[in-house]
Design a protein around this motif. Structure first.
Motif, PDB file in Angstrom:
ATOM      1  N   MET A   1      24.287  43.476  43.964  1.00 26.42           N
ATOM      2  CA  MET A   1      25.135  44.578  43.533  1.00 26.42           C
ATOM      3  C   MET A   1      26.587  44.086  43.505  1.00 26.42           C
ATOM      4  O   MET A   1      27.027  43.406  44.418  1.00 26.42           O
ATOM      5  N   ILE A   2      27.275  44.463  42.468  1.00 30.72           N
ATOM      6  CA  ILE A   2      28.688  44.119  42.339  1.00 30.72           C
ATOM      7  C   ILE A   2      29.481  45.414  42.183  1.00 30.72           C
ATOM      8  O   ILE A   2      29.143  46.257  41.359  1.00 30.72           O
ATOM      9  N   GLU A   3      30.511  45.547  43.007  1.00 34.05           N
ATOM     10  CA  GLU A   3      31.409  46.691  42.916  1.00 34.05           C
ATOM     11  C   GLU A   3      32.712  46.201  42.306  1.00 34.05           C
ATOM     12  O   GLU A   3      33.341  45.286  42.839  1.00 34.05           O
ATOM     13  N   LEU A   4      33.089  46.809  41.192  1.00 39.82           N
ATOM     14  CA  LEU A   4      34.305  46.434  40.468  1.00 39.82           C
ATOM     15  C   LEU A   4      35.252  47.619  40.434  1.00 39.82           C
ATOM     16  O   LEU A   4      34.836  48.738  40.120  1.00 39.82           O
ATOM     17  N   LYS A   5      36.519  47.367  40.747  1.00 41.36           N
ATOM     18  CA  LYS A   5      37.518  48.430  40.689  1.00 41.36           C
ATOM     19  C   LYS A   5      38.640  47.993  39.764  1.00 41.36           C
ATOM     20  O   LYS A   5      39.333  47.015  40.032  1.00 41.36           O
ATOM     21  N   GLY A   6      38.793  48.714  38.654  1.00 40.45           N
ATOM     22  CA  GLY A   6      39.874  48.458  37.713  1.00 40.45           C
ATOM     23  C   GLY A   6      41.075  49.318  38.057  1.00 40.45           C
ATOM     24  O   GLY A   6      41.236  49.762  39.192  1.00 40.45           O
ATOM     25  N   ARG A   7      41.900  49.579  37.061  1.00 42.46           N
ATOM     26  CA  ARG A   7      43.090  50.408  37.306  1.00 42.46           C
ATOM     27  C   ARG A   7      42.715  51.830  37.690  1.00 42.46           C
ATOM     28  O   ARG A   7      43.288  52.393  38.615  1.00 42.46           O
ATOM     29  N   THR A   8      41.779  52.427  36.940  1.00 46.36           N
ATOM     30  CA  THR A   8      41.399  53.819  37.230  1.00 46.36           C
ATOM     31  C   THR A   8      39.888  54.020  37.289  1.00 46.36           C
ATOM     32  O   THR A   8      39.441  55.099  37.643  1.00 46.36           O
TER      33      THR A   8
ATOM     34  N   ARG B   1      46.207  37.523  33.820  1.00 47.13           N
ATOM     35  CA  ARG B   1      46.237  38.999  33.880  1.00 47.13           C
ATOM     36  C   ARG B   1      44.988  39.574  34.521  1.00 47.13           C
ATOM     37  O   ARG B   1      45.002  40.706  34.994  1.00 47.13           O
ATOM     38  N   CYS B   2      43.910  38.816  34.546  1.00 50.86           N
ATOM     39  CA  CYS B   2      42.646  39.309  35.104  1.00 50.86           C
ATOM     40  C   CYS B   2      42.522  38.999  36.590  1.00 50.86           C
ATOM     41  O   CYS B   2      41.445  39.150  37.178  1.00 50.86           O
ATOM     42  N   ARG B   3      43.620  38.584  37.212  1.00 54.96           N
ATOM     43  CA  ARG B   3      43.601  38.244  38.642  1.00 54.96           C
ATOM     44  C   ARG B   3      42.976  39.381  39.433  1.00 54.96           C
ATOM     45  O   ARG B   3      43.227  40.568  39.169  1.00 54.96           O
ATOM     46  N   CYS B   4      42.141  39.017  40.404  1.00 53.94           N
ATOM     47  CA  CYS B   4      41.488  40.028  41.227  1.00 53.94           C
ATOM     48  C   CYS B   4      41.378  39.549  42.667  1.00 53.94           C
ATOM     49  O   CYS B   4      41.426  38.351  42.943  1.00 53.94           O
ATOM     50  N   LEU B   5      41.244  40.494  43.554  1.00 50.86           N
ATOM     51  CA  LEU B   5      41.039  40.216  44.966  1.00 50.86           C
ATOM     52  C   LEU B   5      39.564  40.436  45.267  1.00 50.86           C
ATOM     53  O   LEU B   5      39.043  41.534  45.071  1.00 50.86           O
ATOM     54  N   VAL B   6      38.896  39.379  45.713  1.00 54.55           N
ATOM     55  CA  VAL B   6      37.486  39.475  46.085  1.00 54.55           C
ATOM     56  C   VAL B   6      37.448  39.886  47.557  1.00 54.55           C
ATOM     57  O   VAL B   6      37.820  39.115  48.439  1.00 54.55           O
ATOM     58  N   LEU B   7      37.034  41.119  47.799  1.00 61.32           N
ATOM     59  CA  LEU B   7      37.015  41.680  49.150  1.00 61.32           C
ATOM     60  C   LEU B   7      35.771  41.274  49.923  1.00 61.32           C
ATOM     61  O   LEU B   7      35.772  41.267  51.149  1.00 61.32           O
ATOM     62  N   GLU B   8      34.701  40.965  49.188  1.00 63.78           N
ATOM     63  CA  GLU B   8      33.431  40.611  49.810  1.00 63.78           C
ATOM     64  C   GLU B   8      32.622  39.784  48.819  1.00 63.78           C
ATOM     65  O   GLU B   8      32.657  40.040  47.619  1.00 63.78           O
TER      66      GLU B   8
ATOM     67  N   LYS C   1      43.793  43.034  40.413  1.00 59.93           N
ATOM     68  CA  LYS C   1      45.154  43.076  40.960  1.00 59.93           C
ATOM     69  C   LYS C   1      46.054  42.243  40.079  1.00 59.93           C
ATOM     70  O   LYS C   1      46.512  41.171  40.452  1.00 59.93           O
ATOM     71  N   THR C   2      46.310  42.736  38.891  1.00 60.59           N
ATOM     72  CA  THR C   2      47.164  42.011  37.959  1.00 60.59           C
ATOM     73  C   THR C   2      48.583  41.944  38.494  1.00 60.59           C
ATOM     74  O   THR C   2      49.000  42.760  39.300  1.00 60.59           O
ATOM     75  N   TYR C   3      49.338  40.940  38.064  1.00 59.75           N
ATOM     76  CA  TYR C   3      50.717  40.781  38.519  1.00 59.75           C
ATOM     77  C   TYR C   3      51.639  41.850  37.980  1.00 59.75           C
ATOM     78  O   TYR C   3      52.657  42.165  38.565  1.00 59.75           O
ATOM     79  N   PHE C   4      51.299  42.425  36.800  1.00 59.78           N
ATOM     80  CA  PHE C   4      52.202  43.381  36.145  1.00 59.78           C
ATOM     81  C   PHE C   4      51.428  44.490  35.510  1.00 59.78           C
ATOM     82  O   PHE C   4      50.244  44.467  35.421  1.00 59.78           O
TER      83      PHE C   4
END
Length: 98
Positions: free
Chosen positions: A1-8, A43-50, A95-98
């Motif tokens: 299972m993959i949980e993805l969180k975008g802007r909204t 721009r697609c930078r993300c934080l992998v929490l798990e 977690k994009t820079y801008f």
């Protein structure tokens, strides 16, 4: 299972080996920031929490675009973070820079 969180938008999706986190976000209509899909814009930078262990190794593009501190904290480029076969749970937040 993959949980993805975008802007909204957030989505829980099945892991698909060989696809990037960005591929999965786009496939499931998660509003994930990106421009190039090649690892040059970051721009697609993300934080992998798990689940970092369920992703392929950091790529040259990521070494070029991300600081060592960012990678130690768990940041990856969504377009370069490829799901391994037999992946377990992965949680990532765009977690994009801008």
């Amino acid at each position: 299972m993959i949980e993805l969180k975008g802007r909204t938008i957030e989505a829980k999706v099945e892991a698909e080996a060989g696809l990037s986190l960005l591929d999965l976000a786009l496939k499931h209509k998660v509003d994930w920031g990106f421009s190039c899909t090649r690892g040059t814009c970051a721009r697609c930078r993300c934080l992998v929490l798990e689940g970092m262990e369920h992703l392929e190794e950091i790529t040259d593009a990521e070494w070029d675009r991300l600081d060592d501190d960012e990678m130690e904290e768990g940041y990856r480029l969504g377009c370069q973070a490829i799901v391994k076969s037999g992946a377990g749970t992965i949680r990532a937040v765009n977690k994009t820079y801008f």
